[in-house]
Scaffold this motif. Structure first.
Motif, PDB file in Angstrom:
ATOM      1  N   LEU A 111      53.194  30.974  -2.759  1.00 27.75           N
ATOM      2  CA  LEU A 111      54.521  30.547  -2.339  1.00 27.75           C
ATOM      3  C   LEU A 111      55.096  31.433  -1.242  1.00 27.75           C
ATOM      4  O   LEU A 111      56.187  31.171  -0.729  1.00 27.75           O
ATOM      5  CB  LEU A 111      55.466  30.515  -3.546  1.00 27.75           C
ATOM      6  CG  LEU A 111      55.107  29.514  -4.650  1.00 27.75           C
ATOM      7  CD1 LEU A 111      56.244  29.419  -5.667  1.00 27.75           C
ATOM      8  CD2 LEU A 111      54.770  28.146  -4.091  1.00 27.75           C
ATOM      9  N   GLY A 112      54.364  32.486  -0.863  1.00 27.04           N
ATOM     10  CA  GLY A 112      54.747  33.260   0.312  1.00 27.04           C
ATOM     11  C   GLY A 112      54.608  32.440   1.589  1.00 27.04           C
ATOM     12  O   GLY A 112      55.216  32.776   2.616  1.00 27.04           O
ATOM     13  N   ASP A 113      53.826  31.374   1.519  1.00 33.58           N
ATOM     14  CA  ASP A 113      53.686  30.435   2.643  1.00 33.58           C
ATOM     15  C   ASP A 113      54.805  29.407   2.531  1.00 33.58           C
ATOM     16  O   ASP A 113      54.847  28.634   1.562  1.00 33.58           O
ATOM     17  CB  ASP A 113      52.320  29.756   2.567  1.00 33.58           C
ATOM     18  CG  ASP A 113      52.060  28.795   3.718  1.00 33.58           C
ATOM     19  OD1 ASP A 113      53.029  28.351   4.364  1.00 33.58           O
ATOM     20  OD2 ASP A 113      50.878  28.471   3.952  1.00 33.58           O
ATOM     21  N   PRO A 114      55.730  29.356   3.489  1.00 31.50           N
ATOM     22  CA  PRO A 114      56.877  28.444   3.374  1.00 31.50           C
ATOM     23  C   PRO A 114      56.511  26.969   3.412  1.00 31.50           C
ATOM     24  O   PRO A 114      57.345  26.118   3.095  1.00 31.50           O
ATOM     25  CB  PRO A 114      57.747  28.821   4.576  1.00 31.50           C
ATOM     26  CG  PRO A 114      56.807  29.456   5.552  1.00 31.50           C
ATOM     27  CD  PRO A 114      55.792  30.161   4.724  1.00 31.50           C
ATOM     28  N   THR A 115      55.260  26.631   3.775  1.00 29.47           N
ATOM     29  CA  THR A 115      54.850  25.221   3.784  1.00 29.47           C
ATOM     30  C   THR A 115      54.419  24.741   2.405  1.00 29.47           C
ATOM     31  O   THR A 115      54.208  23.545   2.209  1.00 29.47           O
ATOM     32  CB  THR A 115      53.696  24.981   4.774  1.00 29.47           C
ATOM     33  OG1 THR A 115      52.496  25.613   4.283  1.00 29.47           O
ATOM     34  CG2 THR A 115      54.033  25.526   6.162  1.00 29.47           C
ATOM     35  N   ILE A 116      54.266  25.665   1.452  1.00 28.61           N
ATOM     36  CA  ILE A 116      53.781  25.323   0.111  1.00 28.61           C
ATOM     37  C   ILE A 116      54.960  25.237  -0.856  1.00 28.61           C
ATOM     38  O   ILE A 116      55.722  26.191  -1.004  1.00 28.61           O
ATOM     39  CB  ILE A 116      52.756  26.354  -0.392  1.00 28.61           C
ATOM     40  CG1 ILE A 116      51.512  26.322   0.509  1.00 28.61           C
ATOM     41  CG2 ILE A 116      52.368  26.074  -1.845  1.00 28.61           C
ATOM     42  CD1 ILE A 116      50.488  27.394   0.189  1.00 28.61           C
ATOM     43  N   GLY A 117      55.097  24.089  -1.515  1.00 35.37           N
ATOM     44  CA  GLY A 117      56.179  23.891  -2.479  1.00 35.37           C
ATOM     45  C   GLY A 117      55.748  24.104  -3.912  1.00 35.37           C
ATOM     46  O   GLY A 117      56.549  24.499  -4.762  1.00 35.37           O
ATOM     47  N   ILE A 118      54.449  23.833  -4.207  1.00 31.68           N
ATOM     48  CA  ILE A 118      53.900  23.985  -5.562  1.00 31.68           C
ATOM     49  C   ILE A 118      52.551  24.678  -5.481  1.00 31.68           C
ATOM     50  O   ILE A 118      51.699  24.320  -4.648  1.00 31.68           O
ATOM     51  CB  ILE A 118      53.721  22.623  -6.262  1.00 31.68           C
ATOM     52  CG1 ILE A 118      55.069  21.958  -6.542  1.00 31.68           C
ATOM     53  CG2 ILE A 118      52.932  22.779  -7.560  1.00 31.68           C
ATOM     54  CD1 ILE A 118      54.938  20.566  -7.144  1.00 31.68           C
ATOM     55  N   ALA A 119      52.361  25.666  -6.345  1.00 31.09           N
ATOM     56  CA  ALA A 119      51.042  26.259  -6.551  1.00 31.09           C
ATOM     57  C   ALA A 119      50.664  26.027  -8.010  1.00 31.09           C
ATOM     58  O   ALA A 119      51.501  26.148  -8.907  1.00 31.09           O
ATOM     59  CB  ALA A 119      51.061  27.748  -6.234  1.00 31.09           C
ATOM     60  N   ALA A 120      49.397  25.682  -8.247  1.00 29.45           N
ATOM     61  CA  ALA A 120      48.990  25.313  -9.601  1.00 29.45           C
ATOM     62  C   ALA A 120      47.600  25.835  -9.919  1.00 29.45           C
ATOM     63  O   ALA A 120      46.742  25.922  -9.035  1.00 29.45           O
ATOM     64  CB  ALA A 120      49.018  23.792  -9.757  1.00 29.45           C
ATOM     65  N   PRO A 121      47.359  26.149 -11.197  1.00 35.29           N
ATOM     66  CA  PRO A 121      45.996  26.464 -11.656  1.00 35.29           C
ATOM     67  C   PRO A 121      45.246  25.163 -11.903  1.00 35.29           C
ATOM     68  O   PRO A 121      45.791  24.068 -11.710  1.00 35.29           O
ATOM     69  CB  PRO A 121      46.253  27.214 -12.955  1.00 35.29           C
ATOM     70  CG  PRO A 121      47.506  26.580 -13.487  1.00 35.29           C
ATOM     71  CD  PRO A 121      48.336  26.207 -12.286  1.00 35.29           C
ATOM     72  N   THR A 122      44.009  25.269 -12.357  1.00 35.72           N
ATOM     73  CA  THR A 122      43.249  24.072 -12.705  1.00 35.72           C
ATOM     74  C   THR A 122      43.248  23.892 -14.218  1.00 35.72           C
ATOM     75  O   THR A 122      42.972  24.841 -14.964  1.00 35.72           O
ATOM     76  CB  THR A 122      41.804  24.150 -12.166  1.00 35.72           C
ATOM     77  OG1 THR A 122      41.128  22.911 -12.419  1.00 35.72           O
ATOM     78  CG2 THR A 122      41.027  25.277 -12.806  1.00 35.72           C
ATOM     79  N   PRO A 123      43.607  22.710 -14.721  1.00 32.89           N
ATOM     80  CA  PRO A 123      43.571  22.470 -16.171  1.00 32.89           C
ATOM     81  C   PRO A 123      42.142  22.591 -16.683  1.00 32.89           C
ATOM     82  O   PRO A 123      41.214  22.018 -16.111  1.00 32.89           O
ATOM     83  CB  PRO A 123      44.096  21.038 -16.304  1.00 32.89           C
ATOM     84  CG  PRO A 123      44.814  20.759 -15.025  1.00 32.89           C
ATOM     85  CD  PRO A 123      44.092  21.538 -13.979  1.00 32.89           C
ATOM     86  N   TRP A 124      41.988  23.344 -17.768  1.00 35.94           N
ATOM     87  CA  TRP A 124      40.650  23.657 -18.277  1.00 35.94           C
ATOM     88  C   TRP A 124      40.532  23.229 -19.732  1.00 35.94           C
ATOM     89  O   TRP A 124      41.384  23.548 -20.553  1.00 35.94           O
ATOM     90  CB  TRP A 124      40.411  25.163 -18.155  1.00 35.94           C
ATOM     91  CG  TRP A 124      38.980  25.553 -18.330  1.00 35.94           C
ATOM     92  CD1 TRP A 124      38.410  26.096 -19.453  1.00 35.94           C
ATOM     93  CD2 TRP A 124      37.930  25.439 -17.372  1.00 35.94           C
ATOM     94  NE1 TRP A 124      37.063  26.327 -19.237  1.00 35.94           N
ATOM     95  CE2 TRP A 124      36.741  25.925 -17.974  1.00 35.94           C
ATOM     96  CE3 TRP A 124      37.869  24.956 -16.070  1.00 35.94           C
ATOM     97  CZ2 TRP A 124      35.532  25.950 -17.310  1.00 35.94           C
ATOM     98  CZ3 TRP A 124      36.647  24.972 -15.402  1.00 35.94           C
ATOM     99  CH2 TRP A 124      35.502  25.473 -16.013  1.00 35.94           C
ATOM    100  N   ASP A 125      39.485  22.480 -20.020  1.00 36.53           N
ATOM    101  CA  ASP A 125      39.197  22.046 -21.380  1.00 36.53           C
ATOM    102  C   ASP A 125      38.464  23.174 -22.090  1.00 36.53           C
ATOM    103  O   ASP A 125      37.244  23.339 -21.953  1.00 36.53           O
ATOM    104  CB  ASP A 125      38.340  20.780 -21.346  1.00 36.53           C
ATOM    105  CG  ASP A 125      38.058  20.212 -22.731  1.00 36.53           C
ATOM    106  OD1 ASP A 125      38.412  20.874 -23.729  1.00 36.53           O
ATOM    107  OD2 ASP A 125      37.493  19.110 -22.814  1.00 36.53           O
ATOM    108  N   ALA A 126      39.225  23.990 -22.833  1.00 40.21           N
ATOM    109  CA  ALA A 126      38.637  25.162 -23.480  1.00 40.21           C
ATOM    110  C   ALA A 126      37.617  24.765 -24.541  1.00 40.21           C
ATOM    111  O   ALA A 126      36.624  25.472 -24.762  1.00 40.21           O
ATOM    112  CB  ALA A 126      39.742  26.013 -24.098  1.00 40.21           C
ATOM    113  N   ALA A 127      37.840  23.627 -25.197  1.00 38.02           N
ATOM    114  CA  ALA A 127      36.932  23.193 -26.260  1.00 38.02           C
ATOM    115  C   ALA A 127      35.536  22.895 -25.714  1.00 38.02           C
ATOM    116  O   ALA A 127      34.528  23.110 -26.394  1.00 38.02           O
ATOM    117  CB  ALA A 127      37.500  21.966 -26.968  1.00 38.02           C
ATOM    118  N   HIS A 128      35.484  22.372 -24.475  1.00 34.19           N
ATOM    119  CA  HIS A 128      34.193  22.018 -23.884  1.00 34.19           C
ATOM    120  C   HIS A 128      33.823  22.950 -22.727  1.00 34.19           C
ATOM    121  O   HIS A 128      32.793  22.741 -22.068  1.00 34.19           O
ATOM    122  CB  HIS A 128      34.227  20.574 -23.382  1.00 34.19           C
ATOM    123  CG  HIS A 128      34.454  19.555 -24.453  1.00 34.19           C
ATOM    124  ND1 HIS A 128      35.710  19.176 -24.865  1.00 34.19           N
ATOM    125  CD2 HIS A 128      33.580  18.843 -25.221  1.00 34.19           C
ATOM    126  CE1 HIS A 128      35.614  18.264 -25.828  1.00 34.19           C
ATOM    127  NE2 HIS A 128      34.342  18.050 -26.068  1.00 34.19           N
TER     128      HIS A 128
END
Length: 302
Positions: A111-128
């Motif tokens: 978010l230090g980049d003013p062009t980015i509104g959302i930063a997100a991780p990747t959803p991970w299926d821990a069971a698999h």
């Protein structure tokens, strides 16, 4: 960057405590919105003591209990309305998705980049031990995305103010996708870092076989299929001319859910009917409140 978190819950268990404790590592304030109907105590009621002793620790966790299941969008809107004025970004979390402080710090770096509104991780299926994204291997480790799921979103505060409230007429599903589509129309970007994993459950995910093909299917109750289909069809209708490529994805998504439901769902007649009714209502701009879950209260979109 000063970050506040909003965590939504529904009949929470002890995982919510872990989510809040983890958020306190990186967030100045954590606002918990517990959608559990009624006034009976839940795990959420015990969280206000977290955050440490003394003046600095006092009041770092705030719990809101509306007394009804208002849906995901309404819960998010209630939490965001309580954000402290000095919060520069807001982290959205589900009751089962804990993010360590170092992961949140890495997201905040984007978010230090003013062009980015959302930063997100990747959803991970821990069971698999696998990504929920079947196309993850085709993308760069850090990639611009059309949309990401609500849980794990780190949203710049000024971007949140530009986009506005989450749409409460979607109730649960497609709340996140609608918000992302609106954010991108403001000219802001959404980035996802596949190296940052968010342990997350999409529900009852089971493997099935169709001849030699192995298919992963998420099983939901019929009421949920209605809201999934209505959300996808609503955004398809609204974005057909504005974003044809995304609209094509919506068509393929609806087709996939339809045949998987017809092929693998235990109560396929009831579930298929709810799904098709959702498609119809979304395309026609209608809504059927009889598909709300038990104990839910619908608040009109604002």
């Amino acid at each position: 960057m000063r970050i506040a978190a909003v965590a939504t819950a529904y009949h929470p268990d002890d995982r919510l405590t872990a989510v809040v404790e983890s958020a306190l590592e990186s967030c100045s304030t954590v606002i918990v919105v517990d959608n559990t109907p009624g006034a009976e105590p839940t795990v959420a009621d015990k969280l206000t003591g977290l955050g440490g002793d003394g003046v600095e620790g006092r009041g770092r966790v705030k719990v809101l209990r509306p007394g009804a299941n208002l849906g995901l969008a309404a819960a998010l809107n209630l939490g965001i309305a309580e954000l402290p004025e000095d919060a520069e970004a807001v982290l959205l979390l589900d009751q089962d998705s804990a993010l360590p402080g170092e992961v949140v710090a890495a997201l905040a770096g984007y978010l230090g980049d003013p062009t980015i509104g959302i930063a997100a991780p990747t959803p991970w299926d821990a069971a698999h031990d696998s990504s929920y994204d079947n196309l993850a291997a085709l993308r760069a480790e850090v990639a611009d995305r059309t949309d990401v799921i609500t849980s794990g979103m780190l949203i710049r505060r000024d971007a949140l103010e530009r986009v506005g409230r989450f749409r409460e007429d979607f109730f649960v599903d497609f709340v996140d996708i609608d918000f992302c589509l609106r954010l991108r129309r403001t000219g802001l970007r959404i980035v996802q870092d596949q190296r940052l994993k968010l342990p997350h459950s999409l529900g009852d995910r089971r493997p099935h076989r169709l001849g030699p093909v192995r298919v992963q299917v998420v099983h939901y109750p019929a009421w949920r299929l209605y809201w999934i289909a209505r959300g996808a069809a609503t955004l398809l209708r609204e974005n057909l001319r504005r974003d044809p490529l995304w609209s094509l994805k919506a068509v393929l998504f609806l087709a996939s859910w339809t045949w998987r439901t017809a092929a693998f769902e235990d109560g396929r007649a009831k579930h298929s009917a709810a799904l098709l009714r959702g498609v119809r209502d979304g395309l026609l701009g209608r809504i059927s409140l009889r598909h709300l879950p038990e104990g839910a209260t619908y608040r009109a979109a604002r």
